[in-house]
Enzyme design. Structure first.
Site, PDB file in Angstrom:
ATOM      1  N   GLU A  71      -7.515  -2.535  -2.165  1.00 31.00           N
ATOM      2  CA  GLU A  71      -6.816  -1.760  -1.288  1.00 31.00           C
ATOM      3  C   GLU A  71      -6.037  -0.745  -2.146  1.00 31.00           C
ATOM      4  OE1 GLU A  71      -4.650  -3.748   1.866  1.00 31.00           O
ATOM      5  OE2 GLU A  71      -6.282  -4.994   2.603  1.00 31.00           O
ATOM      6  N   HIS A  78      -8.171  -1.251   6.282  1.00 32.29           N
ATOM      7  CA  HIS A  78      -8.520  -2.313   6.886  1.00 32.29           C
ATOM      8  C   HIS A  78      -9.177  -3.426   6.147  1.00 32.29           C
ATOM      9  CE1 HIS A  78      -9.530  -5.126  10.160  1.00 32.29           C
ATOM     10  NE2 HIS A  78     -10.842  -5.359   9.720  1.00 32.29           N
ATOM     11  N   GLN A  88      -6.435  -7.388  -1.496  1.00 29.00           N
ATOM     12  CA  GLN A  88      -5.448  -6.362  -1.744  1.00 29.00           C
ATOM     13  C   GLN A  88      -5.493  -5.529  -2.961  1.00 29.00           C
ATOM     14  OE1 GLN A  88      -1.310  -7.119  -0.749  1.00 29.00           O
ATOM     15  NE2 GLN A  88      -1.879  -6.157   1.175  1.00 29.00           N
ATOM     16  N   ASN A 128       0.925  -1.266   0.049  1.00 30.24           N
ATOM     17  CA  ASN A 128       0.195   0.068   0.034  1.00 30.24           C
ATOM     18  C   ASN A 128       0.819   1.094   0.030  1.00 30.24           C
ATOM     19  OD1 ASN A 128      -3.117  -0.611   0.187  1.00 30.24           O
ATOM     20  ND2 ASN A 128      -2.013  -2.061   1.620  1.00 30.24           N
ATOM     21  N   ARG A 150       0.555  -1.904  15.047  1.00 29.79           N
ATOM     22  CA  ARG A 150       0.191  -1.361  16.427  1.00 29.79           C
ATOM     23  C   ARG A 150      -1.021  -0.516  16.767  1.00 29.79           C
ATOM     24  NH1 ARG A 150       4.224  -2.342  19.696  1.00 29.79           N
ATOM     25  NH2 ARG A 150       3.151  -0.619  21.129  1.00 29.79           N
ATOM     26  N   ILE A 151      -1.539  -0.922  17.755  1.00 34.60           N
ATOM     27  CA  ILE A 151      -2.713  -0.055  18.018  1.00 34.60           C
ATOM     28  C   ILE A 151      -2.464   1.517  18.543  1.00 34.60           C
ATOM     29  CG2 ILE A 151      -4.923   0.174  19.359  1.00 34.60           C
ATOM     30  CD1 ILE A 151      -5.219  -2.766  18.837  1.00 34.60           C
ATOM     31  N   LEU A 152      -2.893   2.237  17.989  1.00 35.94           N
ATOM     32  CA  LEU A 152      -2.395   3.814  18.638  1.00 35.94           C
ATOM     33  C   LEU A 152      -3.135   4.325  19.730  1.00 35.94           C
ATOM     34  CD1 LEU A 152      -2.424   5.735  15.112  1.00 35.94           C
ATOM     35  CD2 LEU A 152      -0.465   4.666  16.206  1.00 35.94           C
TER      36      LEU A 152
HETATM   37  C1  GAR Z   1      -3.020  -4.850   4.269  1.00 35.24           C
HETATM   38  O1  GAR Z   1      -3.799  -5.801   3.575  1.00 35.24           O
HETATM   39  C2  GAR Z   1      -3.926  -4.167   5.243  1.00 35.24           C
HETATM   40  O2  GAR Z   1      -5.310  -4.203   4.852  1.00 35.24           O
HETATM   41  C3  GAR Z   1      -3.543  -4.911   6.443  1.00 35.24           C
HETATM   42  O3  GAR Z   1      -2.126  -5.145   6.386  1.00 35.24           O
HETATM   43  C4  GAR Z   1      -1.840  -5.151   4.986  1.00 35.24           C
HETATM   44  C5  GAR Z   1      -0.381  -4.601   4.894  1.00 35.24           C
HETATM   45  O4  GAR Z   1      -0.318  -4.883   3.476  1.00 35.24           O
HETATM   46  N1  GAR Z   1      -3.985  -4.157   7.592  1.00 35.24           N
HETATM   47  C6  GAR Z   1      -4.591  -4.724   8.675  1.00 35.24           C
HETATM   48  O5  GAR Z   1      -4.915  -5.800   8.837  1.00 35.24           O
HETATM   49  C7  GAR Z   1      -4.910  -3.447   9.745  1.00 35.24           C
HETATM   50  N2  GAR Z   1      -5.821  -4.221  10.827  1.00 35.24           N
HETATM   51  P1  GAR Z   1       1.232  -4.055   2.770  1.00 35.24           P
HETATM   52  O6  GAR Z   1       2.179  -4.038   3.920  1.00 35.24           O
HETATM   53  O7  GAR Z   1       1.306  -4.852   1.643  1.00 35.24           O
HETATM   54  O8  GAR Z   1       0.446  -2.568   2.466  1.00 35.24           O
END
Ligand code: GAR
Length: 206
Positions: free
Chosen positions: A179, A114, A176, A19, A96-98
């Protein structure tokens, strides 16, 4: 591109950084009016750091180790970001949770992606939660971060089908793809000044 000054952007990562990559690419293409001033990782082995370095973006490793608790960690994180005059913070796989320290320092200026259609399946393993529940559709949500876990105002969502033979991995890969479309789009809208708030409802201005 807009005449206004680029929005000063920081991205917080823990892992692969796909991302992060799509946002970098859209900025470099001139499609997002932002300047990525730093990428911060809580893990020194995050591949996302290499992606940032390849594009000449400063990286900062901010590990929990030295800090007594999450508040102290976040206090130092706020200082790092304020030193760079950061205006928008993206969580991109930041595991990490803020705390309220970070959330209150950047009201409606921290975004998260998410991998589910919130408010369904918050927290960890959202794709596995969707499979176990048996939903026909799931997806992803870009939202502002508030003090709850994945409860903040929703900016954009995208829907993907769940196939009968999906595993957590195949479903995660399909999510993804979406995303990588909606996260940069939400950032573009923010940086173009096209997001306004009405209570917890996000309005996208045309
Ligand atoms: C993403 O799929 C995002 O949705 C998820 O982590 C991945 C990071 O991928 N986030 C969560 O699960 C947050 N709760 P990336 O490092 O390739 O962007």
């Amino acid at each position: 591109m807009a005449d206004s000054a680029p929005v000063r952007l920081a991205v917080l990562v823990s892992g692969n950084g796909t991302n992060l990559q799509v946002v970098i690419d859209r900025i470099e293409a001139g499609e997002i009016n932002a300047r990525m001033v730093c990428v911060v990782s809580n893990r020194q082995d995050a591949f996302a750091l290499k992606r940032a370095e390849q594009h000449g973006i400063p990286t900062i490793i901010h590990e929990i180790g030295a800090y007594a608790n999450r508040q102290a960690y976040d206090t130092a994180l706020v200082e790092i970001l304020r030193n760079q005059d950061v205006q928008l913070v993206l969580l991109a796989g930041f595991m990490r949770i803020l705390t309220d320290v970070m959330v209150n320092a950047f009201p409606h200026a921290i975004m998260n992606i998410h991998p589910a259609l919130l408010p369904a399946f918050p927290g960890l393993h959202a794709q596995q939660q969707a499979l176990e529940y048996g939903v026909r559709f799931t997806g992803c949500t870009v939202h502002f971060v508030d003090i709850g876990t994945d409860t903040g105002p929703i900016i954009l969502q995208a829907v993907v089908p769940v196939e009968a033979d999906d595993t957590e991995e195949t479903l995660a890969a399909r999510i993804q793809q979406e995303e990588h479309r909606v996260y940069p789009e939400a950032v573009r809208l923010f940086c173009a000044g096209k997001i306004s708030m009405n209570g917890r409802r996000v309005r996208i201005l045309s």
